[in-house]
Design a protein around this motif. Structure first.
Motif, PDB file in Angstrom:
ATOM      1  N   LEU A   1       0.829  -1.222   0.000  1.00 26.35           N
ATOM      2  CA  LEU A   1       0.000   0.000   0.000  1.00 26.35           C
ATOM      3  C   LEU A   1       0.857   1.264   0.000  1.00 26.35           C
ATOM      4  O   LEU A   1       0.405   2.322  -0.449  1.00 26.35           O
ATOM      5  CB  LEU A   1      -0.930  -0.004   1.215  1.00 26.35           C
ATOM      6  CG  LEU A   1      -2.120  -0.951   1.138  1.00 26.35           C
ATOM      7  CD1 LEU A   1      -2.877  -0.950   2.457  1.00 26.35           C
ATOM      8  CD2 LEU A   1      -3.038  -0.593   0.002  1.00 26.35           C
ATOM      9  N   GLN A   2       2.091   1.154   0.476  1.00 24.19           N
ATOM     10  CA  GLN A   2       2.954   2.328   0.541  1.00 24.19           C
ATOM     11  C   GLN A   2       3.449   2.766  -0.831  1.00 24.19           C
ATOM     12  O   GLN A   2       4.044   3.828  -0.965  1.00 24.19           O
ATOM     13  CB  GLN A   2       4.138   2.047   1.471  1.00 24.19           C
ATOM     14  CG  GLN A   2       3.707   1.867   2.909  1.00 24.19           C
ATOM     15  CD  GLN A   2       4.856   1.524   3.822  1.00 24.19           C
ATOM     16  OE1 GLN A   2       5.970   1.994   3.636  1.00 24.19           O
ATOM     17  NE2 GLN A   2       4.586   0.695   4.819  1.00 24.19           N
ATOM     18  N   TYR A   3       3.189   1.970  -1.872  1.00 22.57           N
ATOM     19  CA  TYR A   3       3.524   2.369  -3.226  1.00 22.57           C
ATOM     20  C   TYR A   3       2.583   3.450  -3.733  1.00 22.57           C
ATOM     21  O   TYR A   3       2.838   4.073  -4.758  1.00 22.57           O
ATOM     22  CB  TYR A   3       3.492   1.160  -4.168  1.00 22.57           C
ATOM     23  CG  TYR A   3       4.736   0.308  -4.095  1.00 22.57           C
ATOM     24  CD1 TYR A   3       5.628   0.268  -5.147  1.00 22.57           C
ATOM     25  CD2 TYR A   3       5.022  -0.436  -2.963  1.00 22.57           C
ATOM     26  CE1 TYR A   3       6.769  -0.500  -5.081  1.00 22.57           C
ATOM     27  CE2 TYR A   3       6.153  -1.212  -2.880  1.00 22.57           C
ATOM     28  CZ  TYR A   3       7.037  -1.239  -3.945  1.00 22.57           C
ATOM     29  OH  TYR A   3       8.181  -1.994  -3.879  1.00 22.57           O
TER      30      TYR A   3
ATOM     31  N   LYS B   1      -0.734   0.807   7.966  1.00 21.70           N
ATOM     32  CA  LYS B   1      -1.083   0.006   9.144  1.00 21.70           C
ATOM     33  C   LYS B   1      -2.522   0.300   9.577  1.00 21.70           C
ATOM     34  O   LYS B   1      -3.285  -0.604   9.929  1.00 21.70           O
ATOM     35  CB  LYS B   1      -0.109   0.304  10.283  1.00 21.70           C
ATOM     36  CG  LYS B   1      -0.279  -0.593  11.503  1.00 21.70           C
ATOM     37  CD  LYS B   1       0.685  -0.225  12.600  1.00 21.70           C
ATOM     38  CE  LYS B   1       2.054  -0.723  12.403  1.00 21.70           C
ATOM     39  NZ  LYS B   1       2.381  -2.085  12.681  1.00 21.70           N
ATOM     40  N   GLN B   2      -2.906   1.577   9.522  1.00 21.23           N
ATOM     41  CA  GLN B   2      -4.263   1.986   9.893  1.00 21.23           C
ATOM     42  C   GLN B   2      -5.300   1.335   8.968  1.00 21.23           C
ATOM     43  O   GLN B   2      -6.333   0.862   9.435  1.00 21.23           O
ATOM     44  CB  GLN B   2      -4.367   3.511   9.812  1.00 21.23           C
ATOM     45  CG  GLN B   2      -5.721   4.063  10.176  1.00 21.23           C
ATOM     46  CD  GLN B   2      -5.785   5.565   9.996  1.00 21.23           C
ATOM     47  OE1 GLN B   2      -4.774   6.219   9.787  1.00 21.23           O
ATOM     48  NE2 GLN B   2      -6.976   6.115  10.072  1.00 21.23           N
ATOM     49  N   ILE B   3      -5.001   1.285   7.679  1.00 26.43           N
ATOM     50  CA  ILE B   3      -5.917   0.663   6.717  1.00 26.43           C
ATOM     51  C   ILE B   3      -6.064  -0.824   7.022  1.00 26.43           C
ATOM     52  O   ILE B   3      -7.172  -1.361   7.047  1.00 26.43           O
ATOM     53  CB  ILE B   3      -5.416   0.887   5.273  1.00 26.43           C
ATOM     54  CG1 ILE B   3      -5.528   2.369   4.901  1.00 26.43           C
ATOM     55  CG2 ILE B   3      -6.197   0.039   4.279  1.00 26.43           C
ATOM     56  CD1 ILE B   3      -4.765   2.749   3.662  1.00 26.43           C
ATOM     57  N   CYS B   4      -4.942  -1.483   7.280  1.00 27.68           N
ATOM     58  CA  CYS B   4      -4.976  -2.927   7.544  1.00 27.68           C
ATOM     59  C   CYS B   4      -5.742  -3.252   8.819  1.00 27.68           C
ATOM     60  O   CYS B   4      -6.496  -4.231   8.866  1.00 27.68           O
ATOM     61  CB  CYS B   4      -3.560  -3.491   7.619  1.00 27.68           C
ATOM     62  SG  CYS B   4      -2.737  -3.523   6.015  1.00 27.68           S
TER      63      CYS B   4
ATOM     64  N   GLY C   1       1.797   6.266   3.781  1.00 26.27           N
ATOM     65  CA  GLY C   1       3.066   5.858   4.364  1.00 26.27           C
ATOM     66  C   GLY C   1       2.854   4.682   5.302  1.00 26.27           C
ATOM     67  O   GLY C   1       1.788   4.060   5.320  1.00 26.27           O
ATOM     68  N   PRO C   2       3.851   4.387   6.131  1.00 23.23           N
ATOM     69  CA  PRO C   2       3.760   3.238   7.030  1.00 23.23           C
ATOM     70  C   PRO C   2       2.590   3.310   8.010  1.00 23.23           C
ATOM     71  O   PRO C   2       1.892   2.314   8.231  1.00 23.23           O
ATOM     72  CB  PRO C   2       5.084   3.255   7.785  1.00 23.23           C
ATOM     73  CG  PRO C   2       6.000   4.066   6.965  1.00 23.23           C
ATOM     74  CD  PRO C   2       5.168   5.021   6.181  1.00 23.23           C
TER      75      PRO C   2
END
Length: 125
Positions: free
Chosen positions: A19-21, A31-34, A26-27
């Motif tokens: 997702l950071q692509y 992480k929040q999305i996951c 960003g990181p």
């Protein structure tokens, strides 16, 4: 290949890294999305189902500015600084470092390749 927010994300990487692509994620946001979508940490992009990809796309679209919107906002901020002739705007316009870095010996990335000026080698003598 999974396409989210107009970006092809790599299939072999973990979802949190892939997702950071996307420009604007960003990181921490990845992480929040996951966590919001309850995706496992070890899950790879190739293992995502179509519904997972759609859920991720919808979540990103609703909650974040990404890709073109972020790039446009940054460019507008730089243009605003240049229009008001702020110091930072002048540095942007002249393609010099903006944040106070020295330019006598470094800043090659920003200034470009060295340009040799005739007669400058004898000035110091």
């Amino acid at each position: 290949m999974a396409r989210i927010a107009g970006v092809n994300i790599p299939m072999e990487k973990r979802v949190e890294i892939a997702l950071q692509y996307i420009h604007g994620i960003g990181p921490m946001r990845a992480k929040q999305i996951c966590t919001a979508l309850k995706l496992k940490d070890s899950l790879r992009t190739k293992d995502l189902s179509d519904t997972d990809i759609i859920n991720i796309s919808n979540y990103i679209e609703e909650n974040f500015k990404v890709e073109g919107d972020v790039r446009r906002e940054v460019q507008m901020n730089i243009k605003r600084l240049q229009d008001m002739k702020a110091y930072r705007g002048i540095r942007h316009r002249n393609r010099l470092p903006v944040r106070g870095q020295r330019t006598q010996t470094n800043a090659r990335t920003r200034k470009g390749k060295r340009v040799v000026v005739a007669g400058s080698a004898t000035k110091g003598k």
